[in-house]
Write a protein that holds these residues in place. Sequence first.
Motif, PDB file in Angstrom:
ATOM      1  N   MET A   1     -23.158   6.670 109.353  1.00  0.00           N
ATOM      2  CA  MET A   1     -22.532   5.831 110.377  1.00  0.00           C
ATOM      3  C   MET A   1     -21.223   5.214 109.864  1.00  0.00           C
ATOM      4  N   LEU A   2     -21.331   4.425 108.787  1.00  0.00           N
ATOM      5  CA  LEU A   2     -20.166   3.819 108.155  1.00  0.00           C
ATOM      6  C   LEU A   2     -19.895   4.533 106.845  1.00  0.00           C
ATOM      7  N   LYS A   3     -18.664   4.976 106.658  1.00  0.00           N
ATOM      8  CA  LYS A   3     -18.319   5.693 105.432  1.00  0.00           C
ATOM      9  C   LYS A   3     -17.046   5.123 104.834  1.00  0.00           C
ATOM     10  N   ILE A   4     -17.137   4.782 103.563  1.00  0.00           N
ATOM     11  CA  ILE A   4     -15.977   4.312 102.803  1.00  0.00           C
ATOM     12  C   ILE A   4     -15.624   5.435 101.844  1.00  0.00           C
ATOM     13  N   ASP A   5     -14.414   5.960 101.944  1.00  0.00           N
ATOM     14  CA  ASP A   5     -14.042   7.158 101.188  1.00  0.00           C
ATOM     15  C   ASP A   5     -12.833   6.894 100.294  1.00  0.00           C
ATOM     16  N   ASN A   6     -13.111   6.750  98.988  1.00  0.00           N
ATOM     17  CA  ASN A   6     -12.057   6.641  97.973  1.00  0.00           C
ATOM     18  C   ASN A   6     -11.068   5.509  98.279  1.00  0.00           C
ATOM     19  N   VAL A   7     -11.594   4.353  98.622  1.00  0.00           N
ATOM     20  CA  VAL A   7     -10.777   3.208  99.049  1.00  0.00           C
ATOM     21  C   VAL A   7     -10.338   2.362  97.861  1.00  0.00           C
ATOM     22  N   SER A   8      -9.082   1.948  97.882  1.00  0.00           N
ATOM     23  CA  SER A   8      -8.540   1.046  96.860  1.00  0.00           C
ATOM     24  C   SER A   8      -7.754  -0.069  97.537  1.00  0.00           C
ATOM     25  N   LYS A   9      -7.710  -1.242  96.866  1.00  0.00           N
ATOM     26  CA  LYS A   9      -6.952  -2.383  97.397  1.00  0.00           C
ATOM     27  C   LYS A   9      -6.473  -3.246  96.245  1.00  0.00           C
ATOM     28  N   SER A  10      -5.164  -3.564  96.268  1.00  0.00           N
ATOM     29  CA  SER A  10      -4.576  -4.425  95.241  1.00  0.00           C
ATOM     30  C   SER A  10      -3.948  -5.654  95.874  1.00  0.00           C
ATOM     31  N   PHE A  11      -3.900  -6.729  95.080  1.00  0.00           N
ATOM     32  CA  PHE A  11      -3.190  -7.949  95.458  1.00  0.00           C
ATOM     33  C   PHE A  11      -2.229  -8.262  94.321  1.00  0.00           C
ATOM     34  N   SER A  12      -0.929  -8.117  94.565  1.00  0.00           N
ATOM     35  CA  SER A  12       0.085  -8.246  93.513  1.00  0.00           C
ATOM     36  C   SER A  12      -0.257  -7.262  92.395  1.00  0.00           C
ATOM     37  N   ASN A  13      -0.531  -7.785  91.205  1.00  0.00           N
ATOM     38  CA  ASN A  13      -0.848  -6.902  90.074  1.00  0.00           C
ATOM     39  C   ASN A  13      -2.338  -6.788  89.811  1.00  0.00           C
ATOM     40  N   VAL A  14      -3.145  -7.317  90.720  1.00  0.00           N
ATOM     41  CA  VAL A  14      -4.596  -7.289  90.527  1.00  0.00           C
ATOM     42  C   VAL A  14      -5.215  -6.194  91.384  1.00  0.00           C
ATOM     43  N   LEU A  15      -5.924  -5.275  90.749  1.00  0.00           N
ATOM     44  CA  LEU A  15      -6.631  -4.208  91.458  1.00  0.00           C
ATOM     45  C   LEU A  15      -8.010  -4.731  91.835  1.00  0.00           C
ATOM     46  N   ALA A  16      -8.197  -5.108  93.108  1.00  0.00           N
ATOM     47  CA  ALA A  16      -9.447  -5.718  93.553  1.00  0.00           C
ATOM     48  C   ALA A  16     -10.545  -4.699  93.799  1.00  0.00           C
ATOM     49  N   VAL A  17     -10.180  -3.542  94.332  1.00  0.00           N
ATOM     50  CA  VAL A  17     -11.132  -2.455  94.599  1.00  0.00           C
ATOM     51  C   VAL A  17     -10.468  -1.144  94.194  1.00  0.00           C
ATOM     52  N   LYS A  18     -11.218  -0.308  93.437  1.00  0.00           N
ATOM     53  CA  LYS A  18     -10.631   0.927  92.910  1.00  0.00           C
ATOM     54  C   LYS A  18     -11.490   2.137  93.257  1.00  0.00           C
ATOM     55  N   ASN A  19     -10.935   3.040  94.044  1.00  0.00           N
ATOM     56  CA  ASN A  19     -11.566   4.340  94.332  1.00  0.00           C
ATOM     57  C   ASN A  19     -13.040   4.204  94.735  1.00  0.00           C
ATOM     58  N   LEU A  20     -13.300   3.335  95.683  1.00  0.00           N
ATOM     59  CA  LEU A  20     -14.676   3.050  96.100  1.00  0.00           C
ATOM     60  C   LEU A  20     -15.123   4.009  97.203  1.00  0.00           C
ATOM     61  N   SER A  21     -16.312   4.596  97.020  1.00  0.00           N
ATOM     62  CA  SER A  21     -16.876   5.500  98.022  1.00  0.00           C
ATOM     63  C   SER A  21     -18.372   5.236  98.182  1.00  0.00           C
ATOM     64  N   PHE A  22     -18.804   4.989  99.416  1.00  0.00           N
ATOM     65  CA  PHE A  22     -20.223   4.886  99.723  1.00  0.00           C
ATOM     66  C   PHE A  22     -20.384   4.976 101.229  1.00  0.00           C
ATOM     67  N   GLU A  23     -21.626   5.105 101.685  1.00  0.00           N
ATOM     68  CA  GLU A  23     -21.874   5.139 103.122  1.00  0.00           C
ATOM     69  C   GLU A  23     -23.148   4.385 103.462  1.00  0.00           C
ATOM     70  N   VAL A  24     -23.214   3.955 104.717  1.00  0.00           N
ATOM     71  CA  VAL A  24     -24.399   3.265 105.232  1.00  0.00           C
ATOM     72  C   VAL A  24     -24.806   3.953 106.519  1.00  0.00           C
ATOM     73  N   LYS A  25     -26.016   4.462 106.550  1.00  0.00           N
ATOM     74  CA  LYS A  25     -26.510   5.176 107.723  1.00  0.00           C
ATOM     75  C   LYS A  25     -27.240   4.225 108.664  1.00  0.00           C
ATOM     76  N   ARG A  26     -27.528   4.691 109.863  1.00  0.00           N
ATOM     77  CA  ARG A  26     -28.327   3.906 110.814  1.00  0.00           C
ATOM     78  C   ARG A  26     -29.692   3.587 110.195  1.00  0.00           C
ATOM     79  N   GLY A  27     -30.122   2.349 110.338  1.00  0.00           N
ATOM     80  CA  GLY A  27     -31.425   1.968 109.822  1.00  0.00           C
ATOM     81  C   GLY A  27     -31.501   1.929 108.310  1.00  0.00           C
ATOM     82  N   GLU A  28     -30.360   1.789 107.662  1.00  0.00           N
ATOM     83  CA  GLU A  28     -30.314   1.760 106.201  1.00  0.00           C
ATOM     84  C   GLU A  28     -29.766   0.416 105.736  1.00  0.00           C
TER      85      GLU A  28
END
Length: 301
Positions: A1-28
């Motif tokens: 249902m929900l899929k996060i695919d290779n997501v990254s997020k930085s704030f200035s010089n801080v890497l808050a999330v790096k290459n994150l991948s996971f999923e959440v299915k219905r009823g999970e």
Amino acid sequence: MLKIDNVSKSFSNVLAVKNLSFEVKRGEVVGVVGQNGAGKSTTFKMILNFLSPDAGEITINSKKLKNDFLDNIGYLPEERGLYLDMTIKQQVLYFAQLHNYSKTKASKELSYWLERLAVKGTERTLIKNLSKGNQQKVQLITTLIHKPKIVILDEPFSGLDPVNISLLIKIVKQLKKEGTAVIFSSHNMNNVTEVSDKILMLVNGEQKLYGPVNQVRSKFEKNKVYLEGIFNTLSPSNFSGILNQKDDFPGKVLTFNSEENARKAIKKAKAEPSLTGYRLLEPTLDDIFRRIIKEEAMKNA
């Protein structure tokens, strides 16, 4: 249902999330764990479209996340926020309308939720006259009143007593039965173990563990042993490789530097006529979390 695919997020010089991948299915139910600043809340805010990822993609039912789907998401933030001068009913109906949910339906369903969550107050009670625990329950109602398909709970157990923690766990399990996809973060590994189908562990924005809870636990050494009845004849110091001991009535839990030494301890204990019980213990999520944090600290030392 929900899929996060290779997501990254930085704030200035801080890497808050790096290459994150996971999923959440219905009823999970997916439990997200990590130290403060590990990237949990940033991940939630990207799912909610509050923040845009610098790289990667977030999809719902294989479609790119758009604002029009947000009415199908229920979000309980770590920082609680209610209008203190509103009544419970005014507050809940306000949030229902923000999600384009029928005011009439929400009004009819409110009494069910007040009873289900054992809120000590009536629909006319002002938010400011409720205890912090009951305010938190009202905020949970605002999260669920519109029957979301995805529920995100950021530290939902924080500040709750054991009775209300059990109540919330029952709610999460019911959401799972109804086919809702649930993501929640918690520092309490026992709660994560009890309600999660999968665990996602973040350390400094990076995914260190992800998968079914039992599968994750099976990958780590069993280096703890429960023994009882032998300590009138043997001392814990008689065993090789022991790191520490803890009383666990009527016996003790001994932690070793390896599974090999843990198994040797059981073999040695079996030779003692006074032995009345023994067990090689599965590592808890708390044990695993501490090991990983320690390993990361040593890498960065």
